[in-house]
Structure formats: C-alpha cells, structure tokens
Design an enzyme around this catalytic site. Structure first.
Site, PDB file in Angstrom:
ATOM      1  N   ASN A   1      -4.884  13.718  -0.145  1.00 33.68           N
ATOM      2  CA  ASN A   1      -4.397  13.459  -1.512  1.00 33.68           C
ATOM      3  C   ASN A   1      -5.399  14.086  -2.486  1.00 33.68           C
ATOM      4  OD1 ASN A   1      -4.010  12.340  -4.066  1.00 33.68           O
ATOM      5  ND2 ASN A   1      -3.666  10.260  -3.334  1.00 33.68           N
TER       6      ASN A   1
ATOM      7  N   CYS B   1      -2.848  11.641 -11.058  1.00 31.69           N
ATOM      8  CA  CYS B   1      -1.919  12.309 -10.136  1.00 31.69           C
ATOM      9  C   CYS B   1      -0.629  12.757 -10.812  1.00 31.69           C
ATOM     10  CB  CYS B   1      -1.618  11.399  -8.958  1.00 31.69           C
ATOM     11  SG  CYS B   1      -3.088  10.618  -8.294  1.00 31.69           S
TER      12      CYS B   1
ATOM     13  N   HIS C   1       3.984  14.063  -5.525  1.00 28.68           N
ATOM     14  CA  HIS C   1       2.549  13.863  -5.388  1.00 28.68           C
ATOM     15  C   HIS C   1       2.270  13.454  -3.943  1.00 28.68           C
ATOM     16  CE1 HIS C   1      -1.450  12.523  -5.664  1.00 28.68           C
ATOM     17  NE2 HIS C   1      -1.172  11.241  -5.676  1.00 28.68           N
TER      18      HIS C   1
HETATM   19  C1  COA Z   1      -4.091   2.465   1.229  1.00 39.02           C
HETATM   20  C2  COA Z   1      -3.012   2.024   2.164  1.00 39.02           C
HETATM   21  C3  COA Z   1      -2.791   3.079   3.245  1.00 39.02           C
HETATM   22  C4  COA Z   1      -3.464   0.729   2.847  1.00 39.02           C
HETATM   23  O1  COA Z   1      -2.461   0.269   3.715  1.00 39.02           O
HETATM   24  P1  COA Z   1      -1.951  -1.218   3.640  1.00 39.02           P
HETATM   25  O2  COA Z   1      -0.890  -1.346   4.630  1.00 39.02           O
HETATM   26  O3  COA Z   1      -1.616  -1.557   2.241  1.00 39.02           O
HETATM   27  O4  COA Z   1      -3.231  -2.020   4.072  1.00 39.02           O
HETATM   28  P2  COA Z   1      -3.470  -3.567   3.925  1.00 39.02           P
HETATM   29  O5  COA Z   1      -4.548  -3.737   2.935  1.00 39.02           O
HETATM   30  O6  COA Z   1      -2.200  -4.315   3.782  1.00 39.02           O
HETATM   31  O7  COA Z   1      -4.057  -3.872   5.328  1.00 39.02           O
HETATM   32  C5  COA Z   1      -3.255  -3.982   6.506  1.00 39.02           C
HETATM   33  C6  COA Z   1      -4.156  -4.098   7.683  1.00 39.02           C
HETATM   34  O8  COA Z   1      -4.874  -2.879   7.912  1.00 39.02           O
HETATM   35  C7  COA Z   1      -6.274  -3.051   7.745  1.00 39.02           C
HETATM   36  N1  COA Z   1      -6.753  -1.927   6.949  1.00 39.02           N
HETATM   37  C8  COA Z   1      -6.694  -1.750   5.622  1.00 39.02           C
HETATM   38  N2  COA Z   1      -7.177  -0.554   5.277  1.00 39.02           N
HETATM   39  C9  COA Z   1      -7.568   0.035   6.422  1.00 39.02           C
HETATM   40  C10 COA Z   1      -8.148   1.268   6.745  1.00 39.02           C
HETATM   41  N3  COA Z   1      -8.434   2.165   5.801  1.00 39.02           N
HETATM   42  N4  COA Z   1      -8.401   1.550   8.041  1.00 39.02           N
HETATM   43  C11 COA Z   1      -8.106   0.650   9.005  1.00 39.02           C
HETATM   44  N5  COA Z   1      -7.549  -0.526   8.770  1.00 39.02           N
HETATM   45  C12 COA Z   1      -7.297  -0.844   7.501  1.00 39.02           C
HETATM   46  C13 COA Z   1      -6.447  -4.349   7.033  1.00 39.02           C
HETATM   47  O9  COA Z   1      -7.658  -4.981   7.364  1.00 39.02           O
HETATM   48  C14 COA Z   1      -5.258  -5.142   7.512  1.00 39.02           C
HETATM   49  O10 COA Z   1      -5.528  -5.659   8.800  1.00 39.02           O
HETATM   50  P3  COA Z   1      -5.077  -7.148   9.212  1.00 39.02           P
HETATM   51  O11 COA Z   1      -3.583  -7.151   9.084  1.00 39.02           O
HETATM   52  O12 COA Z   1      -5.561  -7.266  10.610  1.00 39.02           O
HETATM   53  O13 COA Z   1      -5.774  -8.020   8.226  1.00 39.02           O
HETATM   54  C15 COA Z   1      -1.674   1.783   1.421  1.00 39.02           C
HETATM   55  O14 COA Z   1      -1.720   0.630   0.643  1.00 39.02           O
HETATM   56  C16 COA Z   1      -1.278   2.946   0.547  1.00 39.02           C
HETATM   57  O15 COA Z   1      -1.120   4.062   0.977  1.00 39.02           O
HETATM   58  N6  COA Z   1      -0.994   2.700  -0.710  1.00 39.02           N
HETATM   59  C17 COA Z   1      -0.416   3.725  -1.538  1.00 39.02           C
HETATM   60  C18 COA Z   1      -1.213   4.079  -2.637  1.00 39.02           C
HETATM   61  C19 COA Z   1      -1.572   5.525  -2.747  1.00 39.02           C
HETATM   62  O16 COA Z   1      -1.368   6.345  -1.913  1.00 39.02           O
HETATM   63  N7  COA Z   1      -2.173   5.775  -3.862  1.00 39.02           N
HETATM   64  C20 COA Z   1      -2.729   7.028  -4.163  1.00 39.02           C
HETATM   65  C21 COA Z   1      -3.049   7.070  -5.589  1.00 39.02           C
HETATM   66  S1  COA Z   1      -1.691   7.686  -6.465  1.00 39.02           S
END
Ligand code: COA
Lengths: 334, 82
Positions: A290, A124, A259
C-alpha cells in the site's frame, strides 16, 4: 462609475490524461522480513491482505527522487515540454518539511519552474483529488497541462512493531499529465470527507508532542476494522455514484483501479459493483504494498505496461483513506 | 415487522454463503465462526456490513468480537431490530 469589462479564462470543453509515469522503491521487502517484530507470518499477511512483498526505498532514494522519476516518465509519455506545464499538484503525506512544499521543488527539478505548485494532503485519496483539480484547472482554461503526482516514502513513518498498518506499507510515486481534449476523458468526480473518523487512520502523535518529548517519532496507525468496514461499504456506494455521474455501467468498464489498501477490500468492492469477469481489477498491492497516494497511478501504470488493459480503455479509479477522505472518477486510460 | 430467529438465521446463512462459499445449511446456531466455519476476521467484517444492510441494524465494531457463534450473531440481530 464605469470600468472596462474584465477578461476571464476561456473554458475548454474536455480534458484527459495524456500519460503516466511510475517509480517504485528500489528494495523488495518480503513478508518474512516484516513479520518478526509483529509476531505475524507470511501466511497471515498473504491471507488477510494479499500482499506477497512490498517495495520500499533505500536510504539513498528519496521521495523527491521517485517523484522526479515518475514525473519525467509522464512528461515523456505525454509528449509535451515541461515548460508547458501550467500547474504542479503533489499529493503526499510523507514530505518531511511542513513548508516549503514538495511541489515547488519538484516543479523546479523537472523544468516546470515558474508553474504554480502546491501539495495536496488527502492521503490515499490524494491522487484522485489531484486529478479532480487538474481536470478543473484544464477545463477552466487556467492551465494547459497539469502535472499530478501521488508519491510517498511511507517507510520513513512506520513502526516495525506496529501491527495495525506498518506491514502493509510501501514506497513509490505515480504521475500523470492532464491536458485539453477533443473528447471527454475524465468524468465528474465524486469526492468528499468524513472528519468524524479523523482518528481512524493517521499519525500516532503530533509534532508538538514530539517537541515536548511526550512521544517518540510519530508513525502511522489505524483502527483497521473501522477503516475496513468504511472502505468496503461506503466506498462501494461512492464507486456506484461515480459510475452513475459518468453515465456508464459497470460492464462498460475495462478496469477497476482502486486504492491498493488490502486485496480483500478490492475483491469486496469488485463484488459489490457486480463487475463482469472481463473487467480487469488492479491488484498491484500484491508486489508493491500500500503506497497511499501513489497506489492508484502505480496500479494503472502497471495494467497498461503489462498490456492487460489497452490505452483508450475506461477505468473507474477510486482513492480512500485518512481524513477520512475519498475521491472517484471514471477516466480514459492514456 | 421484526424477523424471527429462524428467518434471521436463514438470511445470515445466505450472506455467509455468498461471502465465503460455505454451504448455507452448515451455518447452524451452535457453530463458531472462527473455529467451526473457518471464517477469518476479514470475512467476518464483510459478513457484518452485509448483515447490517440486510437486516437494517447497526453492529458496532466493539460488538463484533462478542459474536463468537452464529447464534450470538442471530440473537444480536434479532434484539437490535427496531
Ligand atoms: C489491518 C488489518 C489487515 C487487520 O486485520 P483484522 O482482521 O482487522 O485484525 P484484527 O485486529 O481483527 O485481529 C484478528 C486477529 O489477528 C491478529 N492480528 C492482528 N494483526 C495482525 C498481524 N499484523 N499479524 C498477525 N496477526 C495479527 C489479532 O491478534 C487477532 O488474533 P486473535 O483473534 O487470536 O485475537 C485489517 O483491519 C485491514 O486491512 N484493514 C483495512 C484498512 C486498510 O487497509 N487501510 C489502509 C489505509 S487506507
């Protein structure tokens, strides 16, 4: 022993982006379509990522097709002849051949053969890495015009049942022509890497494991929290540093083009930079998803096309992702 | 000098307010981030990075999921101060 003095390249003082091109996947994929296999929902995805739909390419539309389309638009926008292109830099992580490069084929297809051509693997951050190298090639006098492409068909490398990243991803290609300028058009680049987080985002397995039958088709994966925290915190510092080395303040900007990883990252970065209201923040992710290396040029192209930001505006662009790798510079929008 | 529990609470409440718009006086020790304050996992991460900076502590990824209530976070920060 005496020998004649060597010739070296004659440097050019400034460079700028001449024109952009954009190609997006031909399919519009809704949140409902990706939510099923990951037990998610339209609401969850919108709230946590800002994505309403993503663009993906059908089986008939290849990475190369999108790259050629975007490149031809950029060449036309720049008003140059493809034979004048002195280097082709293609940033991608989804070219399906280890070798030869995607760039060599692209150069041939757009009429830039025999320009030097090579791929960049910086995920990215790749487009901003490409702009940094194009700027250096042009100002050193090594190339008059450089074609920089960021393109991905990420949908070839996703697992619909993966909750960590697949639902975010889209397909597309963005292209820019960089060339010599009478006035400064590309600031110094702030770029780098942090391989101590090599595992935080990338492929689930290597090709050797695939050969040995110990893995299914490798796909993209991430440690979302690690990447999120790095993106909002470390990238805010990188963005501030980029403004500093460019010699501009946040309020001098017309646009912030990050990004397009997650709208919540974008909003937090804008907040950390204390951007005034009138600076337009690119949110192409909402309808494109993305697209890794393609996301910065696609987002900038969209701002120019919609007229939200005019040609000549100043944009801070910043790419960050797998490596980890990052790159940022301030550019004059073409 | 290490901050007291009430000073950390006040500082944390300020961050929560800044990140989410929730009134600072609603951020009480017994409140759960998710269930009472309706803070999602993403806002939680932005609160955490801002808290690390403000209080000069490290809050590892693995630790974040143990911070259920405001009090959990305050106690962790108080304990982690140098
Ligand atoms: C991927 C991303 C959206 C996940 O969100 P998050 O808040 O970190 O998710 P978590 O793993 O902490 O999970 C939080 C809750 O949502 C749930 N969950 C996780 N992914 C989920 C999904 N895709 N859909 C629905 N629920 C989801 C989990 O089970 C958890 O539930 P709980 O609290 O009941 O156990 C987030 O981490 C993100 O955007 N990261 C940035 C990285 C990025 O964009 N990278 C791109 C490459 S450069």
């Amino acid at each position: 022993m005496s020998h004649p003095q060597l010739n070296q390249y004659t440097a050019v003082q400034f460079s700028r982006i001449y024109g952009l091109g954009a190609a997006r996947g031909d399919l519009i994929v809704s949140n409902d379509e990706v939510a099923g296999p990951i037990d998610s929902s339209d609401e969850w995805i919108r709230q946590r990522t800002g994505i309403i739909e993503r663009r993906r390419a059908s089986a008939n539309l290849s990475l190369m097709d999108m790259a050629v389309d975007a490149s031809q638009q950029a060449i036309a926008a720049a008003g140059i002849d493809p034979s004048e292109i002195g280097a082709v830099l293609f940033s991608t992580i989804t070219h399906p051949h280890q070798t030869p490069s995607a760039a060599a084929l692209l150069a041939d297809k757009i009429g830039a053969n025999p320009a030097p051509a090579f791929d960049i693997s910086a995920a990215c951050a790749g487009y901003c890495y490409g702009i940094a190298q194009a700027d250096a090639l042009v100002r050193s006098g090594m190339a008059k015009y450089v074609l920089v492409v960021g393109g991905e068909k990420l949908s070839d490398f996703i697992d619909p049942t993966d909750r960590t990243i697949s639902f975010l991803l889209g397909d597309g290609a963005g292209a820019a022509i960089v060339g010599p300028s009478d006035t400064p058009g590309i600031s110094p680049t702030v770029w780098g890497s942090d391989g101590s987080h090599w595992d935080a985002v990338g492929m689930s397995a290597s090709l050797l494991e695939l050969r040995d039958g110990t893995t299914a088709w490798p796909t993209l994966r991430q440690e979302g929290q690690t990447v999120f925290r790095w993106a909002v915190w470390e990238m805010a510092k990188v963005a501030k540093k980029a403004l500093e080395v460019a010699g501009v303040e946040a309020e001098d900007l017309d646009a912030l083009v990050t990004h397009q990883a997650n709208i919540r990252i974008i909003d937090e970065l804008a907040k950390q930079l204390k951007l005034p209201e009138n600076v337009v923040v690119a949110r192409d992710i909402v309808h494109t998803g993305n697209t890794s290396a393609a996301s910065v040029p696609l987002a900038m192209h969209a701002l120019l096309k919609s007229g939200e930001v005019k040609s000549g505006g100043l944009a801070l662009q910043i790419g960050f992702g797998a490596g980890l790798a990052f790159g940022a510079q301030v550019v004059v929008m073409p | 000098m290490a901050l007291s529990q009430s000073e950390v609470l006040a500082g944390l409440a300020e961050i929560v307010n800044d990140e989410t718009g929730i009134a600072a006086d609603a951020v009480a020790l017994e409140k759960s981030f998710v269930d009472d304050l309706d803070i999602d996992s993403i806002s939680m991460m932005t609160i955490v990075v801002n808290a690390e900076d403000k209080f000069g502590v490290k809050i590892p990824d693995e630790e974040v999921k143990n911070l259920i209530t405001v009090g959990d976070a305050v106690d962790f920060i108080v304990g982690a101060q140098g």
